[in-house]
Design a protein around this motif. Structure first.
Motif, short mmCIF file in Angstrom:
data_model
loop_
_atom_site.label_atom_id
_atom_site.label_comp_id
_atom_site.label_asym_id
_atom_site.label_seq_id
_atom_site.Cartn_x
_atom_site.Cartn_y
_atom_site.Cartn_z
N LEU A 74 -10.47 -8.48 -8.98
CA LEU A 74 -9.48 -9.02 -8.05
C LEU A 74 -9.58 -8.22 -6.76
O LEU A 74 -9.52 -6.99 -6.79
N VAL A 75 -9.75 -8.91 -5.64
CA VAL A 75 -9.77 -8.26 -4.33
C VAL A 75 -8.45 -8.58 -3.64
O VAL A 75 -8.12 -9.76 -3.45
N VAL A 89 5.72 -7.35 -0.95
CA VAL A 89 4.79 -8.37 -1.46
C VAL A 89 3.58 -7.69 -2.10
O VAL A 89 3.14 -8.09 -3.18
N PHE A 90 3.06 -6.65 -1.47
CA PHE A 90 1.94 -5.90 -2.03
C PHE A 90 2.31 -5.33 -3.40
O PHE A 90 1.56 -5.44 -4.37
N GLU A 91 3.49 -4.74 -3.50
CA GLU A 91 3.94 -4.19 -4.78
C GLU A 91 4.03 -5.28 -5.85
O GLU A 91 3.60 -5.06 -7.00
N VAL A 92 4.55 -6.43 -5.48
CA VAL A 92 4.65 -7.54 -6.44
C VAL A 92 3.26 -7.95 -6.91
O VAL A 92 3.04 -8.19 -8.11
N ALA A 97 -0.64 -8.38 -11.14
CA ALA A 97 -2.02 -8.23 -11.62
C ALA A 97 -2.06 -7.37 -12.88
O ALA A 97 -2.78 -7.69 -13.83
N ARG A 98 -1.32 -6.29 -12.90
CA ARG A 98 -1.31 -5.41 -14.07
C ARG A 98 -0.76 -6.12 -15.29
O ARG A 98 -1.20 -5.88 -16.41
N GLU A 99 0.24 -6.99 -15.10
CA GLU A 99 0.83 -7.71 -16.22
C GLU A 99 -0.05 -8.89 -16.68
O GLU A 99 -0.24 -9.10 -17.87
N ALA A 100 -0.55 -9.66 -15.73
CA ALA A 100 -1.27 -10.89 -16.06
C ALA A 100 -2.72 -10.66 -16.45
O ALA A 100 -3.29 -11.43 -17.22
N ALA A 101 -3.33 -9.61 -15.91
CA ALA A 101 -4.75 -9.35 -16.18
C ALA A 101 -4.98 -7.84 -16.20
O ALA A 101 -5.64 -7.29 -15.30
N VAL A 104 -8.57 -6.32 -15.58
CA VAL A 104 -9.35 -6.72 -14.41
C VAL A 104 -9.22 -5.63 -13.34
O VAL A 104 -8.11 -5.32 -12.90
N PRO A 105 -10.35 -5.06 -12.91
CA PRO A 105 -10.27 -4.04 -11.86
C PRO A 105 -9.84 -4.67 -10.53
O PRO A 105 -10.10 -5.85 -10.26
N ILE A 106 -9.17 -3.87 -9.72
CA ILE A 106 -8.68 -4.31 -8.42
C ILE A 106 -9.46 -3.57 -7.34
O ILE A 106 -9.59 -2.35 -7.37
#
Length: 128
Positions: A74-75, A89-92, A97-101, A104-106
């Motif tokens: 995820l980029v 918004v960035f925090e959300v 991302a941490r919850e849904a995937a 997956v590296p960010i």
């Protein structure tokens, strides 16, 4: 490799905000995204763009994208991270991302055109 790039819909950006680089506009952002997607295709990757608005729908939209497919990276675009008045918004997005995937590296780019390099940097560490 399948990549998801998330960033603000360029037409939703307030280009008069002094926190943004001078001369930035929606056309330049769209062009940068096109360059990034082509670069990723040239690397043999599949890449998708997930446009969000700076509002309370950003998290649900990202969640829907992440759960509707399998992504290798995820980029999160620089515009999402570097616009101080949209820190929430960035925090959300990070928490979504941490919850849904969670596996997956960010990766973080500095502009759309260097998204492929950001993926390479993060992916090389993730595989170790």
């Amino acid at each position: 490799m399948r990549i998801l790039m998330v960033g603000y819909e360029p037409t939703s950006v307030d280009f008069s905000d002094p926190a943004l680089p001078p001369g930035l506009n929606a056309e330049k952002i769209h062009h940068g995204i096109e360059v990034a997607l082509k670069d990723m295709r040239d690397r043999g990757w599949t890449a998708e763009q997930c446009f969000i608005q700076p509002d309370d729908q950003a998290g649900p939209i990202l969640r829907q994208m992440l759960t509707s497919g399998s992504y290798d990276c995820l980029v999160i675009g620089a515009g999402v991270r570097s616009w101080p008045r949209h820190l929430a918004v960035f925090e959300v997005l990070i928490n979504t991302a941490r919850e849904a995937a969670p596996t997956v590296p960010i990766a973080f780019n500095t502009r759309p055109e260097d998204s492929g390099n950001a993926v390479e940097r993060v992916w090389s560490r993730h595989r170790i």
